[in-house]
Scaffold this motif. Structure first.
Motif, PDB file in Angstrom:
ATOM      1  N   ILE A 116      -0.479   5.976  -9.168  1.00  0.00           N
ATOM      2  CA  ILE A 116       0.455   5.527  -8.130  1.00  0.00           C
ATOM      3  C   ILE A 116      -0.040   4.244  -7.467  1.00  0.00           C
ATOM      4  N   ILE A 117      -1.301   4.206  -7.118  1.00  0.00           N
ATOM      5  CA  ILE A 117      -1.860   3.022  -6.453  1.00  0.00           C
ATOM      6  C   ILE A 117      -1.800   1.815  -7.384  1.00  0.00           C
ATOM      7  N   LYS A 118      -2.133   2.014  -8.662  1.00  0.00           N
ATOM      8  CA  LYS A 118      -2.089   0.902  -9.625  1.00  0.00           C
ATOM      9  C   LYS A 118      -0.662   0.381  -9.815  1.00  0.00           C
ATOM     10  N   ILE A 119       0.307   1.287  -9.885  1.00  0.00           N
ATOM     11  CA  ILE A 119       1.707   0.870  -9.997  1.00  0.00           C
ATOM     12  C   ILE A 119       2.127   0.115  -8.744  1.00  0.00           C
ATOM     13  N   LYS A 254      -7.845  11.488   2.497  1.00  0.00           N
ATOM     14  CA  LYS A 254      -7.849  10.273   3.327  1.00  0.00           C
ATOM     15  C   LYS A 254      -7.063   9.152   2.658  1.00  0.00           C
ATOM     16  N   LYS A 255      -7.233   9.016   1.337  1.00  0.00           N
ATOM     17  CA  LYS A 255      -6.483   7.987   0.592  1.00  0.00           C
ATOM     18  C   LYS A 255      -4.984   8.239   0.676  1.00  0.00           C
ATOM     19  N   ILE A 280      -0.351  -5.569   2.399  1.00  0.00           N
ATOM     20  CA  ILE A 280      -0.127  -4.403   1.533  1.00  0.00           C
ATOM     21  C   ILE A 280      -1.118  -4.406   0.381  1.00  0.00           C
ATOM     22  N   LEU A 281      -1.262  -5.549  -0.280  1.00  0.00           N
ATOM     23  CA  LEU A 281      -2.169  -5.649  -1.424  1.00  0.00           C
ATOM     24  C   LEU A 281      -3.624  -5.431  -1.014  1.00  0.00           C
ATOM     25  N   ASP A 282      -4.011  -5.991   0.104  1.00  0.00           N
ATOM     26  CA  ASP A 282      -5.390  -5.800   0.583  1.00  0.00           C
ATOM     27  C   ASP A 282      -5.683  -4.312   0.784  1.00  0.00           C
ATOM     28  N   LEU A 288      -7.959   1.604  -3.955  1.00  0.00           N
ATOM     29  CA  LEU A 288      -8.289   1.778  -5.371  1.00  0.00           C
ATOM     30  C   LEU A 288      -9.800   1.724  -5.605  1.00  0.00           C
ATOM     31  N   LEU A 289     -10.464   0.863  -4.856  1.00  0.00           N
ATOM     32  CA  LEU A 289     -11.908   0.682  -5.053  1.00  0.00           C
ATOM     33  C   LEU A 289     -12.753   1.715  -4.315  1.00  0.00           C
ATOM     34  N   ASP A 290     -12.118   2.440  -3.393  1.00  0.00           N
ATOM     35  CA  ASP A 290     -12.871   3.395  -2.570  1.00  0.00           C
ATOM     36  C   ASP A 290     -13.063   4.713  -3.311  1.00  0.00           C
TER      37      ASP A 290
END
Length: 291
Positions: A116-119, A254-255, A280-282, A288-290
């Motif tokens: 979902i996050i990648k999309i 949390k995510k 939004i992107l930030d 995604l990195l967390d």
């Protein structure tokens, strides 16, 4: 003498002769993979999609807008343009072929949080490219978001796209703020952000379609804004692979809550309170990195 490597078919701009040959093949053999108000889409082999529309006033206007817009857009998250032509009462667009649209991906099963996050990042990156050129898509929805075999996101269907501050199409019902002053506003980034927030909401909830609210007092988005953050996402989203430790479960929760809060900001009734696409992107890249 060694010949230079042939350019891959899926990367080249087609010649007039190639396009006419493909059109002849369509007329003889093919049935459309998709047929709707905007025309018909044919799948040609493994790398090419052909969009055919009639040469009437309404279809010609959308075709002209889409052709003009797509020629300005060069980005990995925008569908690749391969060519265009008019042939015997039809207009044709030749485009990169993708695997499925986002509606099918949602219907096909439960997407993981990472997917979902990648999309969401892919859609936002394509939208950011358009907004940097001061172009609003004006019809963002799962049907207009394609996924490749590798699940790369590609935005499609630019027939409603409009330059910022110009009057234009307001999009598909359910993806803009209906019955409000905003429907009379000129094209702007914030209206795309509302549509984008609705798509995020669908991804979180696992809803393939926006629920129609005929006879009801609240919209799909208004209902979401009234629901507690911890009840908005589908329960299965917290049961992703590897959530065996309490620490991992807490991180995933949390995510999800961060994504829910971002979604609610995107569908805020006040367009000036919606986040910019860079923000939004930030946030999404941080999620995604967390790990």
């Amino acid at each position: 003498m060694q010949m230079p490597p042939k350019k891959e078919l899926e990367d080249e701009i087609l010649s007039q002769e190639q396009m006419v040959a493909i059109i002849s093949k369509i007329k003889k053999n093919a049935t459309p993979a998709v047929s709707g108000a905007v025309g018909e889409i044919f799948k040609i082999e493994k790398s090419l999609a052909v969009k055919r529309s009639k040469d009437n006033d309404k279809d010609l206007e959308q075709y002209t807008v889409e052709l003009h817009t797509i020629n300005q857009l060069k980005h990995p998250n925008i569908i690749k343009f391969r060519g265009s032509c008019h042939y015997k009462a039809y207009n044709y667009l030749f485009l990169e072929l993708c695997h499925r649209n986002l509606t099918a991906a949602i219907k096909g099963g439960e997407l993981t949080l990472e997917e979902i996050i990648k999309i969401a990042i892919g859609v936002a990156q394509g939208m950011e490219h358009m907004h940097n050129l001061r172009i609003a898509h004006c019809d963002l929805k799962p049907d207009n978001i394609m996924l490749t075999q590798d699940d790369e996101v590609k935005l499609i269907d630019f027939g409603a796209a409009t330059k910022f501050n110009k009057e234009g199409d307001i999009g598909t019902p359910g993806y803009f703020l209906e019955g409000k002053k905003e429907t009379k506003e000129k094209a702007c980034a914030e209206r795309d952000i509302y549509s984008y927030g609705t798509i995020l909401l669908q991804l979180l909830r696992g809803d393939a379609d926006v629920i129609t609210q005929k006879g009801k007092s609240v919209s799909y988005q208004e209902h979401a804004l009234s629901v507690d953050d911890n009840k908005l996402a589908r329960p299965g989203l917290l049961l992703t692979e590897g959530n065996k430790t309490e620490d991992k479960k807490t991180k995933v929760e949390k995510k999800v809550m961060n994504l829910v809060q971002l979604t609610k900001r995107c569908i805020n009734k006040d367009l000036r309170s919606r986040p910019k696409v860079k923000e939004i992107l930030d946030k999404l890249r941080e999620l995604l990195l967390d790990d």
